[in-house]
Design a protein around this motif. Structure first.
Motif, PDB file in Angstrom:
ATOM      1  N   MET A 127       0.823  -1.189   0.000  1.00  0.00           N
ATOM      2  CA  MET A 127       0.000   0.000   0.000  1.00  0.00           C
ATOM      3  C   MET A 127       0.869   1.255   0.000  1.00  0.00           C
ATOM      4  SD  MET A 127      -3.108   0.987   0.024  1.00  0.00           S
ATOM      5  CE  MET A 127      -4.232   2.238   0.522  1.00  0.00           C
ATOM      6  N   LEU A 128       1.892   1.278   0.844  1.00  0.00           N
ATOM      7  CA  LEU A 128       2.774   2.442   0.881  1.00  0.00           C
ATOM      8  C   LEU A 128       3.544   2.600  -0.426  1.00  0.00           C
ATOM      9  CD1 LEU A 128       4.190   2.278   4.502  1.00  0.00           C
ATOM     10  CD2 LEU A 128       2.490   3.849   3.597  1.00  0.00           C
ATOM     11  N   GLN A 129       3.837   1.502  -1.074  1.00  0.00           N
ATOM     12  CA  GLN A 129       4.538   1.557  -2.346  1.00  0.00           C
ATOM     13  C   GLN A 129       3.643   2.209  -3.414  1.00  0.00           C
ATOM     14  OE1 GLN A 129       5.596  -2.309  -3.815  1.00  0.00           O
ATOM     15  NE2 GLN A 129       7.603  -1.583  -4.485  1.00  0.00           N
ATOM     16  N   TRP A 130       2.364   1.879  -3.404  1.00  0.00           N
ATOM     17  CA  TRP A 130       1.424   2.466  -4.360  1.00  0.00           C
ATOM     18  C   TRP A 130       1.261   3.963  -4.105  1.00  0.00           C
ATOM     19  CZ3 TRP A 130      -3.223   5.041  -3.944  1.00  0.00           C
ATOM     20  CH2 TRP A 130      -3.920   5.223  -5.130  1.00  0.00           C
TER      21      TRP A 130
ATOM     22  N   GLY B 180       3.448   5.961  -2.705  1.00  0.00           N
ATOM     23  CA  GLY B 180       4.697   6.598  -3.120  1.00  0.00           C
ATOM     24  C   GLY B 180       4.787   6.761  -4.626  1.00  0.00           C
ATOM     25  N   ALA B 181       4.313   5.775  -5.360  1.00  0.00           N
ATOM     26  CA  ALA B 181       4.375   5.835  -6.821  1.00  0.00           C
ATOM     27  C   ALA B 181       3.377   6.830  -7.387  1.00  0.00           C
ATOM     28  CB  ALA B 181       4.110   4.451  -7.406  1.00  0.00           C
ATOM     29  N   ASN B 182       2.282   7.091  -6.658  1.00  0.00           N
ATOM     30  CA  ASN B 182       1.232   7.979  -7.157  1.00  0.00           C
ATOM     31  C   ASN B 182       1.075   9.245  -6.322  1.00  0.00           C
ATOM     32  OD1 ASN B 182       0.191   6.280  -9.314  1.00  0.00           O
ATOM     33  ND2 ASN B 182      -0.342   4.887  -7.658  1.00  0.00           N
ATOM     34  N   LEU B 183       2.099   9.631  -5.600  1.00  0.00           N
ATOM     35  CA  LEU B 183       2.023  10.776  -4.706  1.00  0.00           C
ATOM     36  C   LEU B 183       1.711  12.073  -5.457  1.00  0.00           C
ATOM     37  CD1 LEU B 183       2.218  11.685  -1.807  1.00  0.00           C
ATOM     38  CD2 LEU B 183       4.657  12.049  -2.134  1.00  0.00           C
TER      39      LEU B 183
END
Length: 57
Positions: free
Chosen positions: A1-4, A6-9
């Motif tokens: 979830m945190l990776q998603w 970060g990728a869409n910030l």
């Protein structure tokens, strides 16, 4: 979830800014309407709502 996130910030931040702008515009228009003001250009001869927009005095 945190990776998603970060990728869409960037997209998330832009969406939040646009949502805030739209919210402020809507609140501004509601306040204007409550004060009796409107966005009418008062060119009633060419308006489809010419009979119901303004009070006849």
């Amino acid at each position: 979830m945190l990776q998603w996130i970060g990728a869409n910030l960037g997209t998330i931040l832009i969406c939040l800014v646009l949502l805030a702008i739209v919210t402020f515009i809507i609140l501004y228009l509601v306040r204007q309407k409550k004060q009796g003001k409107s966005s009418c250009g008062c060119n009633c001869a060419h308006c489809a709502m010419h009979g119901s927009c303004h009070n006849i005095k």
